[in-house]
Design an enzyme around this catalytic site. Structure first.
Site, short mmCIF file in Angstrom:
data_model
loop_
_atom_site.label_atom_id
_atom_site.label_comp_id
_atom_site.label_asym_id
_atom_site.label_seq_id
_atom_site.Cartn_x
_atom_site.Cartn_y
_atom_site.Cartn_z
N ALA A 173 30.84 34.92 51.15
CA ALA A 173 31.91 35.14 52.13
C ALA A 173 31.44 36.21 53.12
O ALA A 173 30.59 37.03 52.81
CB ALA A 173 33.18 35.59 51.40
N GLU B 17 29.85 29.78 44.67
CA GLU B 17 31.10 29.19 44.16
C GLU B 17 31.32 27.79 44.72
O GLU B 17 31.83 26.91 44.04
CB GLU B 17 32.27 30.13 44.47
CG GLU B 17 32.16 31.41 43.64
CD GLU B 17 33.20 32.46 43.99
OE1 GLU B 17 33.26 32.86 45.17
OE2 GLU B 17 33.93 32.87 43.09
N GLU C 26 29.66 39.99 43.71
CA GLU C 26 30.94 40.56 44.14
C GLU C 26 31.28 41.92 43.53
O GLU C 26 31.81 42.78 44.22
CB GLU C 26 32.08 39.57 43.85
CG GLU C 26 32.18 38.42 44.85
CD GLU C 26 31.37 37.20 44.44
OE1 GLU C 26 30.45 37.34 43.61
OE2 GLU C 26 31.67 36.11 44.97
N GLY D 270 30.61 33.49 47.49
CA GLY D 270 31.35 32.27 47.84
C GLY D 270 30.45 31.05 48.03
O GLY D 270 30.88 29.92 47.80
#
Ligand code: HXC
Length: 258
Positions: free
Chosen positions: A64, A112, A132, A109
């Site tokens: 992200a 993910e 993270e 992300g």
């Protein structure tokens, strides 16, 4: 679309996250565009397999967008999580098979999104990781749920708590990557697998995907019950008749249903 490119070479759609200047970092707009593109692809009867990849030769997606998240409050963080989950849910549940062509860093992300795909094929320079907790957050795009289901709880906890990255060979060893190939062969390898899957009875593949997905959250009894229902449904299809007749007539089947 500004950050996501769609190229359809029937029966395969290639969805490319296209922000190579920042290693395909995923801001809110990128997540929205991924979801909109997947919805468009799901409605296309000619597409049987979707390949998700990143532009450039360095990253699938490096996570992200930290430059966006640094300014965000709790409410905005939750909204971002919702967007990442929408994209992940689509990758996991659309009727087409989804393959992540992991062509470099798949972090946060990005990792993910790859975890939400049905299959992951990595190039030799790929690195997977969930960094993270080193940023003061947690893998909020499905990582705390999907990683342990794919590689086991013990390994998932170690990777999430240490933020260690695994290279392509280690990802293969622990079952995170289905295959590892030289970078220049990655798209050909994904395309070959996509075409092999597309040559089978597509509606049956979708039902098998549904049944396997159910196994991730259902108890054995209800999962097996779902499997029996879907088998009954498939026995009533034209493609089942065609597939079995073709076998007995020693010819290639001509599947039509999706
Ligand atoms: C914003 C990013 C970025 C990211 C890289 N860039 N990753 N920008 N968000 N996640 C930008 C850099 O700032 C830099 O921009 C350019 O991309 C190239 O990156 P470099 O760091 O210079 O490249 P390199 O030295 O080769 O290192 C590659 C890297 C590193 C190891 C992948 O970039 C890195 O650690 N990135 C962050 C990875 C990460 O922590 N991801 C998780 C995010 S949290 P400039 O302008 O300087 O050239 C997350 C949460 C998900 O994903 C859950 C949400 C709900």
């Amino acid at each position: 679309m500004k950050y996501v490119k769609l190229s359809i070479q029937e029966p395969v759609a290639v969805v490319t996250i296209d922000r190579p200047d920042c290693l395909n970092a995923l801001n809110s707009q990128v997540f929205r565009e991924i979801s909109a593109t997947l919805q468009e692809v799901e409605a296309n009867d000619q597409v049987r397999v979707v390949i998700l990849t990143g532009a450039g030769d360095k990253a699938f997606a490096a996570g992200a967008d930290i430059a966006q998240m640094v300014h965000e409050n709790g409410k905005q963080g939750k909204e971002l999580a919702l967007l990442t989950h929408q994209a992940g849910d689509l990758l996991e549940n659309i009727r087409q098979v989804t393959i992540a062509a992991v062509n470099g860093y798949a972090l946060g992300g990005g990792c993910e999104l790859a975890l939400a795909c049905d299959i992951r094929i990595a190039s030799e320079n790929a690195h997977f990781g969930l960094p993270e907790v080193g940023l003061g957050i947690l893998p909020g795009g499905g990582g705390t749920q999907r990683l342990s289901r794919i590689i086991g709880v013990g390994r998932a906890k170690e990777l999430i708590f240490t933020c260690d990255q695994v290279d392509a060979q280690e990802a293969y060893r622990i079952g995170l990557a289905n295959h590892v190939v030289p970078q220049e062969e990655l798209m050909d390898a994904c395309m070959a697998m996509a075409k092999k899957i597309a040559s089978k009875a597509s509606f049956a593949v979708t039902m098998a995907k549904n049944a396997i997905n159910v196994s991730m959250s259902a108890d054995m009894k209800s999962g097996c019950s779902k499997e029996q229902d879907l088998l009954g449904l498939l026995f009533a299809t034209q493609d089942k008749q065609e597939g079995m007749t073709a076998f007995l007539e020693r010819r290639k089947p001509n599947f039509t249903e999706f």
